[in-house]
Design an enzyme around this catalytic site. Structure first.
Site, short mmCIF file in Angstrom:
data_model
loop_
_atom_site.label_atom_id
_atom_site.label_comp_id
_atom_site.label_asym_id
_atom_site.label_seq_id
_atom_site.Cartn_x
_atom_site.Cartn_y
_atom_site.Cartn_z
N SER A 241 1.16 -2.70 3.47
CA SER A 241 2.62 -3.30 3.64
C SER A 241 2.42 -4.66 3.43
CB SER A 241 2.37 -3.15 5.64
OG SER A 241 3.64 -3.29 5.80
N ASN A 242 3.27 -5.50 4.32
CA ASN A 242 2.56 -7.17 4.42
C ASN A 242 3.09 -7.42 5.55
OD1 ASN A 242 5.80 -7.77 4.57
ND2 ASN A 242 6.30 -6.28 2.71
N ARG A 243 2.69 -9.07 5.42
CA ARG A 243 2.88 -9.65 6.36
C ARG A 243 4.44 -9.86 7.63
NH1 ARG A 243 -2.92 -11.24 7.47
NH2 ARG A 243 -3.40 -11.68 5.52
N ALA B 158 11.29 -7.61 4.11
CA ALA B 158 10.45 -7.46 2.68
C ALA B 158 9.72 -6.79 2.68
CB ALA B 158 9.31 -8.95 3.33
#
Ligand code: C5P
Length: 220
Positions: free
Chosen positions: A29-31, A96
């Site tokens: 995943s991402n932030r 995102a």
């Protein structure tokens, strides 16, 4: 909410990260916190819009009066986006989206046997670009998070993805992602506006007003 510049306008907005499974207990995943997208959903609602929020996993409550549909993967987000955008007037891609997914997620938990391991990744679909292909009339707003050449990259995406507007921000070194403040450079065909550093609620109100303005200009 019987008045406001977006009264009766149907908006679909994607927000937050996507999660791409590695095995039943792990993911890539991402932030992204979803804060900017959620704040924008609330601000659009306050201008009278009917808002559907397609959201990846976040810790945020759905803004009052906004319909939230929760997704995990990019492929789920694509499916929900194409379905929801069918009757929409405005589509906003603030999610995102993970650029890659695990090609073949393991069906059982992966065991730690080898000293090294590799995971093969496959490109995810570009959701906002596919929504444009499917619905040429839609007013579409994208985001661009960049670590360099902000304007050049944002304008490239505006053209390539056939967007009506793009909101660009600097990321990296603690900027924007998972923060309460943001600054945006907004571009459309024939214009631009800087939204100076402020908390995301305020930036969202300014961006929502700009979207309402450009949407009205395109329709007339
Ligand atoms: O190309 P890039 O990922 O920087 O483009 C950002 C914009 O495109 C955002 O609006 C984002 O939500 C959208 N996007 C998308 N599907 C992807 C990747 C990005 O809709 N797979």
């Amino acid at each position: 909410l019987s008045e406001g510049p977006l009264q009766g306008v149907k908006v679909v907005l994607t927000a937050g990260p996507t999660r791409e499974a590695i095995d039943p207990v792990r993911f890539i995943s991402n932030r992204s916190s979803g804060k900017m997208g959620y704040a924008l959903a609330g601000a659009l609602r306050a201008l009278g819009a009917q808002v559907t929020l397609l959201s990846g996993p976040t810790n945020l409550p759905a803004p009052p009066g906004v319909t939230r549909i929760e997704i995990e993967t990019a492929e789920q987000l694509l499916e929900q986006s194409l379905a929801a955008a069918r009757i929409a007037d405005v589509f906003i891609g603030a999610a995102a989206v993970a650029d890659y997914r695990v090609e073949a997620p393991a069906t059982e938990k992966i065991k730690k046997n080898e000293a090294k391991m590799a995971i093969s990744l496959a490109r995810n679909p570009d959701i906002i670009a596919q929504v444009r292909e499917a619905y040429p009339q839609l007013f579409i707003v994208g985001f661009a998070a960049e670590t360099e050449k902000l304007e050049e990259h944002a304008l490239g995406k505006l053209k390539r993805k056939k967007l009506d507007m793009i909101a660009a921000n600097w990321v990296g070194n603690g900027r924007a992602f998972d923060r309460d403040e943001n600054a945006l450079s907004v571009y459309w065909h024939g214009g631009a506006q800087e939204l100076a550093q402020a908390d995301k609620t305020r930036i969202a109100r300014e961006l929502a007003a700009l979207i309402a303005q450009r949407y009205a200009a395109k329709k007339s």
